[in-house]
Design a protein around this motif. Sequence first.
Motif, mmCIF file in Angstrom:
data_model
loop_
_atom_site.group_PDB
_atom_site.id
_atom_site.type_symbol
_atom_site.label_atom_id
_atom_site.label_comp_id
_atom_site.label_asym_id
_atom_site.label_seq_id
_atom_site.Cartn_x
_atom_site.Cartn_y
_atom_site.Cartn_z
ATOM 1 N N GLN A 178 0.812 -1.213 0.000
ATOM 2 C CA GLN A 178 0.000 0.000 0.000
ATOM 3 C C GLN A 178 0.851 1.271 0.000
ATOM 4 O O GLN A 178 0.411 2.313 -0.479
ATOM 5 C CB GLN A 178 -0.928 -0.001 1.218
ATOM 6 N N SER A 179 2.074 1.186 0.516
ATOM 7 C CA SER A 179 2.939 2.370 0.572
ATOM 8 C C SER A 179 4.000 2.377 -0.530
ATOM 9 O O SER A 179 4.872 3.236 -0.542
ATOM 10 C CB SER A 179 3.619 2.458 1.943
ATOM 11 N N ASP A 180 3.926 1.414 -1.454
ATOM 12 C CA ASP A 180 4.883 1.354 -2.559
ATOM 13 C C ASP A 180 4.338 2.100 -3.775
ATOM 14 O O ASP A 180 3.345 2.816 -3.688
ATOM 15 C CB ASP A 180 5.169 -0.114 -2.914
ATOM 16 N N ILE A 181 4.975 1.900 -4.925
ATOM 17 C CA ILE A 181 4.517 2.529 -6.167
ATOM 18 C C ILE A 181 3.082 2.081 -6.460
ATOM 19 O O ILE A 181 2.804 0.880 -6.433
ATOM 20 C CB ILE A 181 5.423 2.115 -7.336
ATOM 21 N N PRO A 182 2.162 3.003 -6.712
ATOM 22 C CA PRO A 182 0.769 2.617 -6.994
ATOM 23 C C PRO A 182 0.687 1.642 -8.166
ATOM 24 O O PRO A 182 1.431 1.761 -9.150
ATOM 25 C CB PRO A 182 0.099 3.948 -7.325
ATOM 26 N N VAL A 183 -0.220 0.688 -8.070
ATOM 27 C CA VAL A 183 -0.339 -0.346 -9.082
ATOM 28 C C VAL A 183 -0.622 0.227 -10.462
ATOM 29 O O VAL A 183 -0.150 -0.301 -11.484
ATOM 30 C CB VAL A 183 -1.409 -1.392 -8.685
ATOM 31 N N SER A 184 -1.346 1.338 -10.540
ATOM 32 C CA SER A 184 -1.656 1.935 -11.847
ATOM 33 C C SER A 184 -0.385 2.379 -12.561
ATOM 34 O O SER A 184 -0.263 2.235 -13.789
ATOM 35 C CB SER A 184 -2.608 3.120 -11.678
#
Length: 217
Positions: free
Chosen positions: A86-92
């Motif tokens: 959740q705090s990493d690079i956004p999946v989009s």
Amino acid sequence: MKDYGLYIVTDSNILDGRDFYECIEDALRGGVKTIQLREKYATGAEFLQKAIKLRKLTKKYNAMFIVNDRVDIAMISNADGIHVGQSDIPVSYVKSIVGNDMVVGVSVSNVEEAKTAKLNGADYIGVGAMFNTTTKSDAKSVSIEELKNIRKKVGIPIVVIGGIQLDNIASLIACDVQGYAVISAILGKDNIHDECIKWIHKIKTPSTGGRSLMELI
């Protein structure tokens, strides 16, 4: 839905000095279907070296290879996928880079996070922590009821994670999940190969037509 089966997340510290690659190959020989490289204390160079070698090993055993967080290393090593929190690079953003060439997994702990992950392009979700775990101290606890709600609301594969043991996995098997992510409960054992076979026998993945993978090995 895609079956991720027994899904090993790496952690060199748990191996207690044993050879990293031998231990992972033992797991693959035991029938593990997915390996995620997650080495929290590795340098970038060490992480890349492990990724390249694990890519070769997983191909040898026809298993999936997932890289945690590092999109660049996933691409360099030609991984099958990448997993983000959740705090990493956004999946989009991850999907905009890798497109459909890789599966993208996202860690979630509730229905809303799961829905958002799917909306943004996640191919699977990692749900947990299902039980108390010592390998990820900041993990939020997820109830069996919440897992069932996620299953009802989100129609993509679910990989459960967090404190899963042979004596508590039955409650998860009943929730129609597609993968079981394990770290210390397998990598901490002296005989990783035999331990994996025990787990696969317990899981009895639906894709085997009612037979356990133990019967097919």
